[in-house]
Design a protein around this motif. Sequence first.
Motif, mmCIF file in Angstrom:
data_model
loop_
_atom_site.group_PDB
_atom_site.id
_atom_site.type_symbol
_atom_site.label_atom_id
_atom_site.label_comp_id
_atom_site.label_asym_id
_atom_site.label_seq_id
_atom_site.Cartn_x
_atom_site.Cartn_y
_atom_site.Cartn_z
ATOM 1 N N SER A 40 -5.445 6.723 1.524
ATOM 2 C CA SER A 40 -4.124 6.596 2.122
ATOM 3 C C SER A 40 -3.033 7.372 1.395
ATOM 4 O O SER A 40 -1.942 7.544 1.933
ATOM 5 N N SER B 151 -3.840 0.602 10.036
ATOM 6 C CA SER B 151 -3.732 0.439 8.581
ATOM 7 C C SER B 151 -3.849 -1.044 8.309
ATOM 8 O O SER B 151 -3.731 -1.868 9.212
ATOM 9 N N PRO C 154 -0.829 3.567 -2.943
ATOM 10 C CA PRO C 154 -1.870 3.982 -1.997
ATOM 11 C C PRO C 154 -3.218 4.183 -2.669
ATOM 12 O O PRO C 154 -3.292 4.436 -3.875
ATOM 13 N N ASN C 155 -4.268 4.067 -1.862
ATOM 14 C CA ASN C 155 -5.608 4.300 -2.390
ATOM 15 C C ASN C 155 -6.001 5.762 -2.201
ATOM 16 O O ASN C 155 -5.202 6.584 -1.740
ATOM 17 N N GLU D 122 0.819 -1.212 0.000
ATOM 18 C CA GLU D 122 0.000 0.000 0.000
ATOM 19 C C GLU D 122 0.854 1.264 0.000
ATOM 20 O O GLU D 122 0.453 2.288 -0.554
#
Length: 287
Positions: A154, A192, A150-151, A146
């Motif tokens: 995030s 997370s 990242p999304n 991640e």
Amino acid sequence: MERLKVGNVQITWLNGGVTHLDGGAMFGVVPKPLWSKKYPCNDNNQIELRTDPLLLQVANKNILIDSGVGNGKLTDKQKRNFGVTEESSIEKSLHELGLTPNDVDFVLMTHMHFDHACGLTKRQGNQFASVFPNAQIVTSQVEWNEMREPNIRSRNTYWKENWEAIAEQVVTFAEEIEIVSEIKMIHTGGHSDGHSIIHIESEGERLVHLADLMPTHAHQNVLWVLAYDDYPMTSIAQKQKWIPYAVDQQAWLSFYHDAYYRAIKWNEAGEMIASVAREREKEKASR
């Protein structure tokens, strides 16, 4: 610098800087009249949160837990938004112990949010370089994935400036990894998806570092989790597992963010029976 000995493991808290974040965000749905009795806030509703790495020394190894908020990396706007009034001085802290960043063998990244990972790299001209060039940087595979991709949520905390320069140093794991015989890292998720904790066991003594599952002593209640948590029910479940474990085993619980305590022990009634308090600047000045 405050210190604690757990069996053969010497623990020293380094100066990683400080942030001031919204107290409501740090205590989620808990009403202010409740959390403010446990942890004070300023006139802007912000609470003081240290970002101080723990140096673990055992078996001739120097092991850091997280890396501080960094130095010279944040813009003035970021410093204002994150309430950064002091940046890291890790190199100075290490120097006082007769060490340099080159002497660090491992950096255990509980997760890679900016306030834990900014200290991994430093500006070098127009690029970034590793602060700890000889260290293995350990984090969960989920967190590492991640960090790099990242999304939409995030990406505000996973920054390429904090990972590109150290990518070749990174070692990942799935569920659990032993760093040395006394120290292991365990993937928990919660704060997370890739969040991990640190477990120390040496000479019959124990310490559990819950990282951002319990960022301060005021988060003792298992239901008091952060609005920043991506998976709050996972955070609650992990606290339900590890806090009773620590109480049962008479283990220390240590903190990265707490401005008042470095580590504590609770009994079954939830009473603090031992503590390592942080020596605050105002307290020093009054002596």
